[in-house]
Motif scaffolding. Structure first.
Motif, PDB file in Angstrom:
ATOM      1  N   ASP A   1      -7.475  -1.889  23.743  1.00 18.25           N
ATOM      2  CA  ASP A   1      -8.862  -2.214  24.088  1.00 18.25           C
ATOM      3  C   ASP A   1      -9.830  -1.283  23.364  1.00 18.25           C
ATOM      4  O   ASP A   1      -9.463  -0.188  22.924  1.00 18.25           O
ATOM      5  CB  ASP A   1      -9.095  -2.060  25.598  1.00 18.25           C
ATOM      6  N   ARG A   2     -11.065  -1.699  23.308  1.00 19.58           N
ATOM      7  CA  ARG A   2     -12.118  -0.815  22.780  1.00 19.58           C
ATOM      8  C   ARG A   2     -13.463  -1.207  23.353  1.00 19.58           C
ATOM      9  O   ARG A   2     -13.633  -2.308  23.880  1.00 19.58           O
ATOM     10  CB  ARG A   2     -12.157  -0.863  21.252  1.00 19.58           C
ATOM     11  N   ARG A   3     -14.374  -0.290  23.247  1.00 21.87           N
ATOM     12  CA  ARG A   3     -15.749  -0.531  23.691  1.00 21.87           C
ATOM     13  C   ARG A   3     -16.693   0.020  22.625  1.00 21.87           C
ATOM     14  O   ARG A   3     -16.356   0.942  21.900  1.00 21.87           O
ATOM     15  CB  ARG A   3     -16.049   0.214  24.998  1.00 21.87           C
ATOM     16  N   ILE A   4     -17.881  -0.564  22.579  1.00 27.52           N
ATOM     17  CA  ILE A   4     -18.942   0.000  21.741  1.00 27.52           C
ATOM     18  C   ILE A   4     -19.980   0.595  22.677  1.00 27.52           C
ATOM     19  O   ILE A   4     -20.519  -0.102  23.545  1.00 27.52           O
ATOM     20  CB  ILE A   4     -19.605  -1.079  20.860  1.00 27.52           C
ATOM     21  N   VAL A   5     -20.236   1.869  22.520  1.00 31.56           N
ATOM     22  CA  VAL A   5     -21.197   2.576  23.358  1.00 31.56           C
ATOM     23  C   VAL A   5     -22.447   2.864  22.525  1.00 31.56           C
ATOM     24  O   VAL A   5     -22.341   3.370  21.403  1.00 31.56           O
ATOM     25  CB  VAL A   5     -20.608   3.907  23.859  1.00 31.56           C
ATOM     26  N   THR A   6     -23.588   2.505  23.052  1.00 28.91           N
ATOM     27  CA  THR A   6     -24.849   2.844  22.392  1.00 28.91           C
ATOM     28  C   THR A   6     -25.485   4.001  23.150  1.00 28.91           C
ATOM     29  O   THR A   6     -25.707   3.901  24.359  1.00 28.91           O
ATOM     30  CB  THR A   6     -25.806   1.640  22.378  1.00 28.91           C
ATOM     31  N   THR A   7     -25.749   5.091  22.478  1.00 31.01           N
ATOM     32  CA  THR A   7     -26.291   6.268  23.152  1.00 31.01           C
ATOM     33  C   THR A   7     -27.798   6.134  23.333  1.00 31.01           C
ATOM     34  O   THR A   7     -28.422   5.201  22.821  1.00 31.01           O
ATOM     35  CB  THR A   7     -26.021   7.550  22.340  1.00 31.01           C
ATOM     36  N   ASP A   8     -28.375   7.102  24.033  1.00 25.31           N
ATOM     37  CA  ASP A   8     -29.823   7.044  24.270  1.00 25.31           C
ATOM     38  C   ASP A   8     -30.617   7.208  22.970  1.00 25.31           C
ATOM     39  O   ASP A   8     -31.792   6.863  22.918  1.00 25.31           O
ATOM     40  CB  ASP A   8     -30.233   8.108  25.300  1.00 25.31           C
ATOM     41  N   ARG A   9     -29.972   7.724  21.939  1.00 24.83           N
ATOM     42  CA  ARG A   9     -30.665   7.834  20.645  1.00 24.83           C
ATOM     43  C   ARG A   9     -30.380   6.634  19.741  1.00 24.83           C
ATOM     44  O   ARG A   9     -30.752   6.625  18.570  1.00 24.83           O
ATOM     45  CB  ARG A   9     -30.243   9.115  19.931  1.00 24.83           C
ATOM     46  N   GLY A  10     -29.686   5.661  20.252  1.00 24.64           N
ATOM     47  CA  GLY A  10     -29.430   4.439  19.480  1.00 24.64           C
ATOM     48  C   GLY A  10     -28.177   4.485  18.627  1.00 24.64           C
ATOM     49  O   GLY A  10     -27.893   3.529  17.907  1.00 24.64           O
TER      50      GLY A  10
END
Lengths: 423, 121
Positions: free
Chosen positions: B16-25
């Motif tokens: 599995d995998r996920r894409i995480v977008t941080t608060d800085r984009g």
């Protein structure tokens, strides 16, 4: 339409398992580049992009004039994947599924009643920041290798009619250089006559893998007509793995790298050495999808030999490279040497500021974004804008008005003064 | 630097995998491969494509015979992830571009506590 990166929550976690395919989602990084680089401020014209006409063969083939060939073609469309009326090539551009859009595009949704080619094309255009695109077919790039010239002619005419009526007439952002059935010189001439004045027809295109030389006398009246009409003639590269030389190679990477240069090298050499630029000085000629390094090499090779063998090229009044520097070259797939000074020298050699025209080749496997030009450190802003759109807009007679709608951009299109289009 | 929630550990299984977008984009791809977590920038070093969102596939390796003759190809153990735009392949364990291992995606630390997975960015 959802805009994936606009105003994201502080953290967003996406699961990549399954789901629908979306061009806008796949290209959201392209849209981000377009916003960051402010493509909203200037026109971008893509001189080489594609659709997959095989997805609408049932519609395209209805436009074939001959009822006999029309029936054969429509029957063929019902049994894709088996031998049929269309010729093909061995090829696996999707790199065994690694290029996911080749398969995914079938799952992309469009609204009923929408012309799917137009909708799908405008989605990637907006994502990349492209205002106008020159649209070409895909499987038909090999049609010049069809063993029956009359079939090439019939399919080409049918396709051209379909494209003009169903796509170009309905969408102002799309143009095309129409397919010339070059194996039948008379049919090529008739094609220019019939379609030259149609809406969205920016010129005419010869698919490069073919075996009748461009200096054959039978083509002269077509070149004269194109020159008179002010329509550019382009040669779109492709490969022929069945060519005796190409058959020596055992990998697609090899056939693609060499094949996409080889036919354009041959045609350009014939074009210059036979003095066609002297016969048709006002005919604009463009070489598509061979990258740039071949031009740099061929200029030097031909100049070197020419000075010793002027009697072999008696029509020339200047060095071959001087004629070549007046031709147009599409940029994709633009080679990116580690040492950028080599690329800079290539740009200088071909007079890129006025002769190079950016192309994406989207959705094919080795497409380029506008940033391959925009991010080059040795180009000034004017040169970037000329290459990305100004030069092509002039060549195609397009009003260089910004009409794109970049997903996630903050400024509405059309509300700013235009800049950067060279006069 | 701070922790960004990725998933409950029970929800991010091997493969599995996920894409995480941080608060800085910034976008980060977080993978679970055979129980080990790997996290890399989701921006391809080539033209900026979503590097972590494509096919996961083993390295293709050539098989040579005793006389250096070509005997065929196999899928090797090394796992790659492929940028879907143009096919640039990256080594899942290192983030190196396999065509030129001097080029490497930025990597991020991943931690697990209280039954959840976090990436530090």
């Amino acid at each position: 339409m959802d805009i994936p990166f606009k105003d994201p929550p502080p953290t967003e976690v996406r699961n990549l398992a399954g789901g629908e395919y979306s061009t806008i989602e796949l290209l959201r990084h392209a849209a981000k580049q377009a916003v960051e680089r402010k493509y909203r401020d200037f026109v971008i014209v893509d001189v080489d992009s594609h659709h997959y006409e095989n997805e609408t063969y049932r519609e395209v083939f209805k436009y074939i004039e001959s009822p006999v060939i029309r029936r054969a073609a429509l029957e063929s469309a019902e049994r894709p994947g088996r031998s049929n009326l269309m010729n093909g090539q061995v090829g696996y551009q999707d790199i065994s599924g690694r290029i996911t859009r080749q398969r995914g595009r079938a799952r992309e949704k469009t609204e009923p009643g929408e012309q799917r080619d137009i909708v799908m094309t405008k989605r990637w255009m907006d994502s990349m920041g492209v205002d106008y695109a020159c649209l070409f077919p895909t499987p038909m790039l090999f049609l010049g290798l069809h063993p029956q010239p009359e079939i090439e002619t019939a399919l080409a005419q049918g396709y051209n009619r379909w494209l003009c009526e169903e796509v170009l007439a309905k969408e102002d952002r799309l143009v095309s250089m129409l397919y010339l059935p070059f194996n039948d010189p008379e049919a090529a001439y008739r094609t220019v006559k019939e379609f030259g004045d149609k809406k969205g027809v920016s010129g005419f295109m010869v698919t490069s893998p073919r075996y009748k030389p461009v200096h054959d006398n039978s083509y002269m009246k077509t070149y004269a007509l194109l020159e008179e009409m002010g329509k550019p003639l382009s040669f779109h590269a492709a490969y022929n793995w069945n060519d005796q030389s190409m058959a020596l190679m055992n990998r697609f990477i090899s056939v693609h790298a060499v094949g996409f240069m080889m036919y354009n090298m041959i045609h350009l050499t014939n074009w210059v050495i036979n003095g066609l630029p002297e016969r048709f000085p006002n005919l604009k000629v463009m070489w598509i999808e061979s990258g740039l390094t071949w031009v740099y090499s061929l200029m030097q090779r031909l100049d070197h030999s020419y000075m010793m063998r002027t009697s072999d090229a008696p029509a020339l009044k200047r060095k071959p490279s001087e004629y070549m520097r007046e031709m147009y070259y599409s940029s994709q797939p633009m080679e990116m040497p580690d040492d950028k000074s080599i690329l800079e020298a290539t740009f200088k050699m071909i007079k890129a500021d006025t002769q190079l025209v950016w192309s994406s080749d989207y959705p094919h496997w080795d497409f380029d974004l506008p940033s391959v030009i925009y991010d080059l450190p040795f180009l000034n802003e004017t040169a970037k804008r000329n290459i990305l759109g100004g030069t092509a807009a002039k060549l195609f007679g397009i009003d260089p008005k910004v009409v794109k709608n970049i997903p996630g951009d903050i400024v509405a299109p059309g509300s700013r003064p235009l800049a950067g289009v060279a006069s | 630097m701070r922790e960004f929630f990725v998933a409950k550990a029970s929800e991010l299984k091997s493969g599995d995998r996920r894409i995480v977008t941080t608060d800085r984009g910034a976008e980060i791809g977080v993978f679970n491969h055979e129980g080990a977590y790997h996290a890399y920038s989701n921006t391809c070093l080539h033209q900026g494509g979503p590097a972590c969102e494509g096919l996961m596939i083993n390295r293709v390796a050539e098989v040579l015979g005793p006389g250096k003759t070509w005997e065929g190809e196999v899928f090797a153990e090394e796992m790659h992830f492929v940028c879907p735009w143009h096919g640039w392949e990256y080594d899942l364990k290192t983030g190196e571009a396999v065509g030129n291992r001097k080029l490497k995606l930025r990597n991020y630390d991943v931690v697990e506590h209280d039954g959840s997975i976090y990436v530090i960015a």
